[in-house]
Scaffold this motif. Sequence first.
Motif, PDB file in Angstrom:
ATOM      1  N   TYR A 150      48.305  58.180  52.585  1.00 21.63           N
ATOM      2  CA  TYR A 150      47.054  58.455  51.891  1.00 21.63           C
ATOM      3  C   TYR A 150      46.145  59.402  52.674  1.00 21.63           C
ATOM      4  N   GLY A 151      46.671  60.015  53.732  1.00 20.71           N
ATOM      5  CA  GLY A 151      45.904  61.002  54.486  1.00 20.71           C
ATOM      6  C   GLY A 151      44.621  60.410  55.058  1.00 20.71           C
ATOM      7  N   ASP A 152      43.476  60.962  54.642  1.00 19.01           N
ATOM      8  CA  ASP A 152      42.186  60.467  55.119  1.00 19.01           C
ATOM      9  C   ASP A 152      41.637  59.331  54.255  1.00 19.01           C
ATOM     10  N   GLY A 153      42.423  58.879  53.286  1.00 19.40           N
ATOM     11  CA  GLY A 153      41.985  57.751  52.470  1.00 19.40           C
ATOM     12  C   GLY A 153      41.733  56.524  53.326  1.00 19.40           C
ATOM     13  N   LEU A 154      40.696  55.763  52.979  1.00 16.69           N
ATOM     14  CA  LEU A 154      40.338  54.566  53.739  1.00 16.69           C
ATOM     15  C   LEU A 154      40.989  53.357  53.084  1.00 16.69           C
ATOM     16  N   ILE A 155      41.910  52.715  53.793  1.00 15.22           N
ATOM     17  CA  ILE A 155      42.618  51.547  53.297  1.00 15.22           C
ATOM     18  C   ILE A 155      41.892  50.301  53.798  1.00 15.22           C
ATOM     19  N   MET A 156      41.519  49.429  52.862  1.00 14.88           N
ATOM     20  CA  MET A 156      40.815  48.197  53.219  1.00 14.88           C
ATOM     21  C   MET A 156      41.141  47.129  52.193  1.00 14.88           C
ATOM     22  N   ALA A 157      40.667  45.924  52.421  1.00 18.64           N
ATOM     23  CA  ALA A 157      40.896  44.852  51.454  1.00 18.64           C
ATOM     24  C   ALA A 157      40.239  45.184  50.123  1.00 18.64           C
ATOM     25  N   GLY A 158      40.876  44.771  49.037  1.00 22.67           N
ATOM     26  CA  GLY A 158      40.274  44.944  47.725  1.00 22.67           C
ATOM     27  C   GLY A 158      38.959  44.194  47.638  1.00 22.67           C
ATOM     28  N   PHE A 159      38.075  44.675  46.781  1.00 21.99           N
ATOM     29  CA  PHE A 159      36.761  44.057  46.647  1.00 21.99           C
ATOM     30  C   PHE A 159      36.866  42.712  45.930  1.00 21.99           C
ATOM     31  N   VAL A 160      35.973  41.804  46.309  1.00 25.09           N
ATOM     32  CA  VAL A 160      35.931  40.451  45.754  1.00 25.09           C
ATOM     33  C   VAL A 160      34.579  40.263  45.075  1.00 25.09           C
ATOM     34  N   ASP A 161      34.597  40.176  43.754  1.00 23.41           N
ATOM     35  CA  ASP A 161      33.380  40.041  42.949  1.00 23.41           C
ATOM     36  C   ASP A 161      33.159  38.554  42.687  1.00 23.41           C
ATOM     37  N   ALA A 162      32.137  37.975  43.327  1.00 23.13           N
ATOM     38  CA  ALA A 162      32.002  36.518  43.396  1.00 23.13           C
ATOM     39  C   ALA A 162      31.134  35.903  42.302  1.00 23.13           C
ATOM     40  N   HIS A 163      30.660  36.701  41.343  1.00 19.16           N
ATOM     41  CA  HIS A 163      29.845  36.136  40.255  1.00 19.16           C
ATOM     42  C   HIS A 163      29.750  37.157  39.135  1.00 19.16           C
ATOM     43  N   LEU A 164      30.315  36.832  37.984  1.00 17.81           N
ATOM     44  CA  LEU A 164      30.225  37.748  36.843  1.00 17.81           C
ATOM     45  C   LEU A 164      30.489  36.974  35.558  1.00 17.81           C
TER      46      LEU A 164
END
Length: 430
Positions: free
Chosen positions: A63-77
């Motif tokens: 992914y080159g300069d792409g930032l790999i991190m944990a997926g987002f967690v939406d805790a209230h919707l």
Amino acid sequence: MGKPTHILLGQILSFSDDPFLTPLHDAVNFERRGAVVIGDGKILAVGPAEEISRPVDAKVTDYGDGLIMAGFVDAHLHYPQTGIIASWGKRLIDWLNSYTFPEEARLADPDYAREIAKRYFDLALANGTTTSLSYATIHPSSVDAYFTEAQSRGLRALAGKTCMDRNAPDNLRDTAQGAYDDSKSLLEKWHEVDRLGYVITPRFSPTSTPEQLTALGALWAEHPECLMQTHISEQHEEIAWVSELFPNARDYLDTYETHGLLGERAVFGHAIHLTEREQSRIKEVGAGLVHCPTSNTFIGSGIFETARMKAEGQRVGLATDTGGGSSFSMLRTMAAAYELSQLKGQPLHPAQLMWLATCGSADVLHLSDKIGNLAVGMEADLVVLDLSSTPAIAQRSQRAEDIWEAVFPTIMMGDDRATKAVWVGGSLAR
């Protein structure tokens, strides 16, 4: 250890501790050129790319300069409110009567519920959200629609039937016994099936009689492994209403505690105007608070003091609060959290914002051993962010002298165009 099937290369961001409580250099792990090894739906290795072995049969995606991190967690919707997001001009109680209740009534139709569930998850994944905790409606079929759609995509997802037996339209009211029976049946059907979790869900005290709250408290006592979610102290008018409806209660929180709805696995949305006693009691039991900043500004609720709450030892997550919140994007949600904290003279660091949207929310949901971070053994739910997704963001990030200067423009100005890729359970989802 599972067999590696994919190796993802790029910039890597993960956390070894809470950056609200620990200096950044000890809390954050960043690799300018890193690798994440995935196999059997789990993370098998994370580290500098040159130190990670590459089995010949593992597929490599760079992914080159792409930032790999944990997926987002939406805790209230509220997934049923997907279609009414960004509706004009109401405060909480007016919002419920004018927009929410009419739309939620439509989900009595199972086909419509399935349509909205599909639309919600499409939008969530487009914005890098890989785990969602949602309210459904009073209709059991709305819970079935949400979980069926999440299951088909391999997502980790949580939800519960919204229970209301007063102060709501006739077609959106159940009973104390009906709420118990429906919730128990749905819990037995869905809880811990694949990556799903059932959550006991009284909407909030004004729409539940003491009898219904007691019934749901009894169900929670029978199933303490489940979460319980509700709302608390969102607006002053709401708090005054609760005081009128529960004249013997010490405060808003007491309306839950008295009926068995306060505990470590409680998840309270908003919590803006808590009294000192409420804050102390919530901290004492270890319950979670969920900050919903775009919602709080959109319907004029107030300012949740994130930095202060964290400093005082509260567990805090972050959420879009779709559709009272005005965006499906956790990036936009982080930006709003930053802006609100600025109004209190408590600026949040980009690392703290990213932590809230991943580790913080996962902790509030009691899933921090499974999701919300890049670490060996965690479920392989990831987002890859393009830190130059628009010309405006690119021209700012090009001046960055460190990772935080590169990330912050995407937090403040990013949208779904910043979502370069999403991985769910070790498979490419978009």
